[in-house]
Design a protein around this motif. Structure first.
Motif, PDB file in Angstrom:
ATOM      1  N   LEU A  93       0.797  -1.163   0.007  1.00 12.30           N
ATOM      2  CA  LEU A  93      -0.021  -0.181   0.094  1.00 12.30           C
ATOM      3  C   LEU A  93       0.795   1.371   0.059  1.00 12.30           C
ATOM      4  O   LEU A  93       1.832   1.237   0.553  1.00 12.30           O
ATOM      5  N   GLU A  94       0.474   2.321  -0.719  1.00 10.40           N
ATOM      6  CA  GLU A  94       1.130   3.544  -0.668  1.00 10.40           C
ATOM      7  C   GLU A  94       0.210   4.523   0.052  1.00 10.40           C
ATOM      8  O   GLU A  94      -0.911   4.383  -0.001  1.00 10.40           O
ATOM      9  N   LEU A  95       0.708   5.222   0.791  1.00 16.28           N
ATOM     10  CA  LEU A  95      -0.187   6.437   1.472  1.00 16.28           C
ATOM     11  C   LEU A  95       0.564   7.859   1.297  1.00 16.28           C
ATOM     12  O   LEU A  95       1.850   7.968   0.926  1.00 16.28           O
ATOM     13  N   GLY A 105      -4.655  20.389  10.307  1.00 16.19           N
ATOM     14  CA  GLY A 105      -3.693  19.577  10.244  1.00 16.19           C
ATOM     15  C   GLY A 105      -3.550  18.656   9.073  1.00 16.19           C
ATOM     16  O   GLY A 105      -4.224  19.028   8.023  1.00 16.19           O
ATOM     17  N   ALA A 106      -3.336  17.343   8.847  1.00 18.33           N
ATOM     18  CA  ALA A 106      -3.184  16.692   7.888  1.00 18.33           C
ATOM     19  C   ALA A 106      -3.412  15.072   8.379  1.00 18.33           C
ATOM     20  O   ALA A 106      -3.081  14.900   9.524  1.00 18.33           O
ATOM     21  N   ARG A 107      -4.039  14.257   7.354  1.00 21.01           N
ATOM     22  CA  ARG A 107      -4.166  12.852   7.618  1.00 21.01           C
ATOM     23  C   ARG A 107      -3.518  11.825   6.579  1.00 21.01           C
ATOM     24  O   ARG A 107      -3.458  12.525   5.562  1.00 21.01           O
ATOM     25  N   TRP A 108      -3.213  10.678   7.066  1.00 22.32           N
ATOM     26  CA  TRP A 108      -2.567   9.690   6.074  1.00 22.32           C
ATOM     27  C   TRP A 108      -3.634   9.219   5.351  1.00 22.32           C
ATOM     28  O   TRP A 108      -4.523   8.838   6.133  1.00 22.32           O
ATOM     29  N   ARG A 109      -3.563   9.064   3.841  1.00 26.70           N
ATOM     30  CA  ARG A 109      -4.711   8.220   3.141  1.00 26.70           C
ATOM     31  C   ARG A 109      -3.954   7.261   2.427  1.00 26.70           C
ATOM     32  O   ARG A 109      -3.079   7.654   1.675  1.00 26.70           O
ATOM     33  N   VAL A 110      -4.501   6.281   2.131  1.00 27.80           N
ATOM     34  CA  VAL A 110      -4.207   5.325   1.187  1.00 27.80           C
ATOM     35  C   VAL A 110      -4.448   5.842  -0.358  1.00 27.80           C
ATOM     36  O   VAL A 110      -5.428   6.083  -0.675  1.00 27.80           O
ATOM     37  N   THR A 111      -3.370   5.759  -1.099  1.00 27.44           N
ATOM     38  CA  THR A 111      -3.652   6.265  -2.688  1.00 27.44           C
ATOM     39  C   THR A 111      -3.365   4.970  -3.577  1.00 27.44           C
ATOM     40  O   THR A 111      -3.637   5.055  -4.757  1.00 27.44           O
TER      41      THR A 111
END
Length: 373
Positions: A93-95, A105-111
């Motif tokens: 998986l890439e995030l 703020g910011a959040r990690w998301r799966v791309t």
């Protein structure tokens, strides 16, 4: 002191440029794992309608590269009503670290979510998946797959036929995968497409596994399937479903001639197919005076070799199992199959048929001359 400066400089550059991929700090790794867990809660939209259970990613490693991260994980899932245990699929998986629209703020998301290097793809990696449920079957098709309803109907006929031949407990249901092309089929199985050219279907699964394992998958070759008539499709699918039915009794010690011959015996059982009709390649050899010296060994079933030799191996195996059923009875053939999976073949033959391998081979050769000569 010069050595220290040489060692420290790359570390300073790495910190300044944030360009050296490394394990993230504890907080970042927790956030990345949380993002993967959130991703796990919703299977891909292309799988909508498919009876999935226990869909989850077990994270094995996390590597951060600035605002991007790479995760290796094992996907676990079950097809409800078909899999006794979760199946596995190694994924990469890439995030990406994405700023919230609110500015908070910011959040990690799966791309990206794809098979890990060296891992086999899943059917949905090839595009949208359609599904048809039969009485005893679940048929999943990729883009461009042939009529799934017809294949489900054939599978529903194959399951009772396999159960009649193998009167031992088994799930009594089957999962059939139908990719859109021969090349797509080869991708799913991790072998060259040439290995499956001309085949109608194959079965994927593990033998000799301890404890519950996921259901086997029958994988249809759409090109080979299209070349088969109604009777051919019935034989091919019953053969493959029989492999599913006998899987729990099949181990690394089960001779391939017995495994493949039993599956063909189940497929031809109850039909009007004669030995000459079902074993044309072997019949030609016998008429030339080339009666096999021994039952087919493991090497005779290798893919990519002489197709005529491969056909003779399958045909000879079928006729060996047909002989056993005719001479000693169906129950003796089933008993032999069970015993051959847990003890030496010589012992299994003596206990079930009262003959040694030389005696069985001689009876088989005599039958070949009589029925094919």
């Amino acid at each position: 002191m010069a050595l220290r400066r040489v060692l420290v400089l790359p570390l300073l550059l790495c910190a300044l440029l944030a360009g050296c991929a490394a394990r993230p700090d504890g907080t970042a790794e927790r956030d990345i794992r949380t993002a993967v867990a959130d991703w796990s809660r919703v299977p891909p939209e292309r799988l909508a309608g498919i009876p999935l259970e226990d869909w989850a990613y077990e994270v094995a490693s996390v590597r951060r590269d600035g605002a991007r991260a790479h995760v290796r994980a094992e996907l676990r899932y079950r097809l409800a009503g078909y899999d006794a245990a979760p199946g596995g699929s190694a994924r990469e998986l890439e995030l990406k670290l994405v700023r919230e629209a609110s500015g908070d703020g910011a959040r990690w998301r799966v791309t990206a979510d794809r098979p890990a290097p060296g891992a086999l793809p899943q059917l949905w990696d090839q595009g949208p998946v359609s599904e048809v449920r039969g009485t005893h079957s679940l048929v999943l098709g990729g883009a461009g797959a042939p009529d799934l309803s017809a294949i489900a109907a054939e599978a529903d006929r194959a399951v009772p036929a396999a159960s009649a031949a193998w009167p031992r407990p088994w799930a009594g249901r089957v999962v059939v995968l139908v990719p859109g092309s021969l090349d797509r089929m080869a991708e799913l199985l991790g072998r060259p497409a040439a290995d499956y050219r001309g085949m109608g279907a194959v079965t994927s699964g593990r033998v000799g596994a301890a404890g519950p394992v996921p259901a086997d998958r029958v994988v249809v070759n759409p090109e080979g399937w299209a070349q088969l008539g109604e009777e051919g499709r019935r034989v091919v699918l019953t053969h493959e479903v029989t492999h599913v039915a006998t899987r729990a009794a099949t181990t690394a010690t089960t001779p391939l001639w017995l495994s493949e011959g039993f599956a063909d015996w189940a497929a031809y059982r109850g039909t009007d197919t004669t030995p000459a009709q079902g074993a044309p390649a072997l019949a030609r050899a016998v008429r030339r005076g080339e009666v096999p010296a021994a039952l087919p060994d493991t090497g005779a079933f290798a893919f990519g070799g002489d197709p005529d030799a491969l056909a003779r191996a399958y045909e000879g195996s079928w006729l060996a199992c047909r002989l056993i059923a005719d001479k000693w009875g169906d129950a003796a053939l089933v008993d032999l199959y069970e015993r051959a999976g847990r003890e030496p073949l010589a012992t299994a033959l003596e206990e079930t048929l009262g003959v040694d391998q030389a005696g069985l081979t001689s009876a088989w050769q005599e039958g070949l001359r009589r029925e094919l000569g």
